[in-house]
Design an enzyme around this catalytic site. Sequence first.
Site, PDB file in Angstrom:
ATOM      1  N   TRP A 130       1.081  -1.180   0.017  1.00 13.12           N
ATOM      2  CA  TRP A 130       0.099  -0.148   0.065  1.00 13.12           C
ATOM      3  C   TRP A 130       0.905   1.207   0.227  1.00 13.12           C
ATOM      4  O   TRP A 130       1.865   1.611   0.931  1.00 13.12           O
ATOM      5  CB  TRP A 130      -0.817   0.012   1.193  1.00 13.12           C
ATOM      6  CG  TRP A 130      -1.662   1.076   1.484  1.00 13.12           C
ATOM      7  CD1 TRP A 130      -2.545   1.596   0.572  1.00 13.12           C
ATOM      8  CD2 TRP A 130      -2.063   1.828   2.554  1.00 13.12           C
ATOM      9  NE1 TRP A 130      -3.536   2.609   0.996  1.00 13.12           N
ATOM     10  CE2 TRP A 130      -3.090   2.795   2.345  1.00 13.12           C
ATOM     11  CE3 TRP A 130      -1.646   1.605   3.925  1.00 13.12           C
ATOM     12  CZ2 TRP A 130      -3.753   3.536   3.621  1.00 13.12           C
ATOM     13  CZ3 TRP A 130      -2.079   2.624   4.867  1.00 13.12           C
ATOM     14  CH2 TRP A 130      -2.986   3.509   4.465  1.00 13.12           C
ATOM     15  N   ASP A 211      -1.376  -5.818   9.180  1.00 13.89           N
ATOM     16  CA  ASP A 211      -2.145  -5.057   8.608  1.00 13.89           C
ATOM     17  C   ASP A 211      -3.494  -5.427   8.258  1.00 13.89           C
ATOM     18  O   ASP A 211      -3.562  -6.435   7.110  1.00 13.89           O
ATOM     19  CB  ASP A 211      -1.424  -4.077   7.724  1.00 13.89           C
ATOM     20  CG  ASP A 211      -2.480  -2.851   7.325  1.00 13.89           C
ATOM     21  OD1 ASP A 211      -3.571  -2.695   7.809  1.00 13.89           O
ATOM     22  OD2 ASP A 211      -1.809  -1.848   6.402  1.00 13.89           O
ATOM     23  N   LYS A 246     -13.563  -0.291   6.059  1.00 12.15           N
ATOM     24  CA  LYS A 246     -14.181  -1.142   4.911  1.00 12.15           C
ATOM     25  C   LYS A 246     -15.510  -2.091   5.373  1.00 12.15           C
ATOM     26  O   LYS A 246     -16.539  -2.040   4.874  1.00 12.15           O
ATOM     27  CB  LYS A 246     -13.063  -2.122   4.074  1.00 12.15           C
ATOM     28  CG  LYS A 246     -11.794  -1.384   4.176  1.00 12.15           C
ATOM     29  CD  LYS A 246     -11.866  -0.217   3.061  1.00 12.15           C
ATOM     30  CE  LYS A 246     -10.649   0.488   2.898  1.00 12.15           C
ATOM     31  NZ  LYS A 246      -9.666   1.032   2.954  1.00 12.15           N
TER      32      LYS A 246
HETATM   33  C1  LMR Z   1      -6.898   2.265  -0.464  1.00 13.08           C
HETATM   34  O1  LMR Z   1      -5.638   1.551  -0.634  1.00 13.08           O
HETATM   35  O2  LMR Z   1      -7.526   2.588  -1.393  1.00 13.08           O
HETATM   36  C2  LMR Z   1      -7.593   2.402   1.114  1.00 13.08           C
HETATM   37  O3  LMR Z   1      -6.819   1.729   1.986  1.00 13.08           O
HETATM   38  C3  LMR Z   1      -7.817   3.843   1.096  1.00 13.08           C
HETATM   39  C4  LMR Z   1      -6.632   4.633   1.424  1.00 13.08           C
HETATM   40  O4  LMR Z   1      -6.548   5.421   2.317  1.00 13.08           O
HETATM   41  O5  LMR Z   1      -5.556   4.717   0.717  1.00 13.08           O
END
Ligand code: LMR
Length: 400
Positions: A130, A211, A246
Amino acid sequence: MLEAIQPAPRDAILGLTAAFREDPRSEKINLSVGVYQNELGATPTLESVRIAEQRLAEAATSKSYLPIPGAPEYAEVVQKLAFGAKHEAVQSSRIATAHTPGGTGALRVAGDFLKTNFPNATLWLSDPTWPNHPNIFVAAGVPMKSYPYFDKESNGLAIEPMLEAISKMPAGDVILLHGCCHNPTGIDPTAEQWKQIAEAVYAQGLLPVLDFAYQGFADGIEEDAAGLRAFAQPEAELLLCSSFSKNFGLYRERVGALSIVCPSADAASAVQSQMNRVIRSNYSNPPAHGGAIVNSVLRDDALRASWEKEVATMRERINGMRQQLVEALAAQGVPGDYSFITRQRGMFSFTGLTKDQVETLREKHAIYIVGSGRINVAGLTPTNIERVAEAISEVVGQPA
Ligand code: LMR
């Protein structure tokens, strides 16, 4: 002084949503940020949440501060949901939990906790991960490296390279894993692979951080905790970052938790005090509303049952869209085998689209996806899926 400040780059995900809002084209489609949409393209409040909110509003008597780690009853439901009510670690009080503003807040408190208590530890992130993970840990001053995770050839988990990398990580380092629905790839270890990974991590003397932002979006609420529970063995230590954005649809309420599983109840009490110190110097104590909703839903049998159904509805709709996307791409004659999309889990699909193709999708077709080629499958609807498939067919036909 402030004259010299340069504009910061846009955020890789939320920056796209800001650009999407500014885009005047009426046909625009936002498949960037991980927000669930129903078949009409809306993100409605869950019914279980709406009822809990009504009850909370009627019963509300005070807006006084919560304790630094939030309400103890919230910590209890968070632990039971993640680990299971009868889990030995829950029963023996060896988990310290703090209610945090969202999963991002949990990660940041974890980062500050790690930096304060293990200043020499390196944090290992999956490649890819992420895009906000590095931002959070840079801000906390935690040094980072990455380990292989995704195998492009098979569109699957690079399990051997991953285990090999783990076997070379220095003892005392920290490894971050995605508890389920890996973001951005949608590729998770199997139950057997989770066991192998947990064994390798502990054999190496590493501290795992999980996570856990998508519990319920892959196979089910209980099923999706299999990875976490492979780690949460007797005497094992780990950090768990939960998010209820979510699975409760509570995005803007910013509700999550950091749970630290310690070797004993005494250790948990010392760890709790260190977490509290980190929180007090950051946001002092958490906002109450989102945590109160999660607590109310999970403590009421009827509300919990209706929430579980709502999570199943979201999960099934996403999986239906995965199947339809594969079919729509085939109908467009897009070259290649896209069946991997149905094997990916959770909200996202890692499509393999290149940066240029992603840009063309945005510029020419008003379709917003993340630069890594990640699509939010939960943003596909029966109305927009044909146009998305057509646009992908067009950009894939171009030289990359
Ligand atoms: C995402 O990856 O789109 C979500 O976890 C929202 C975010 O805060 O990035």
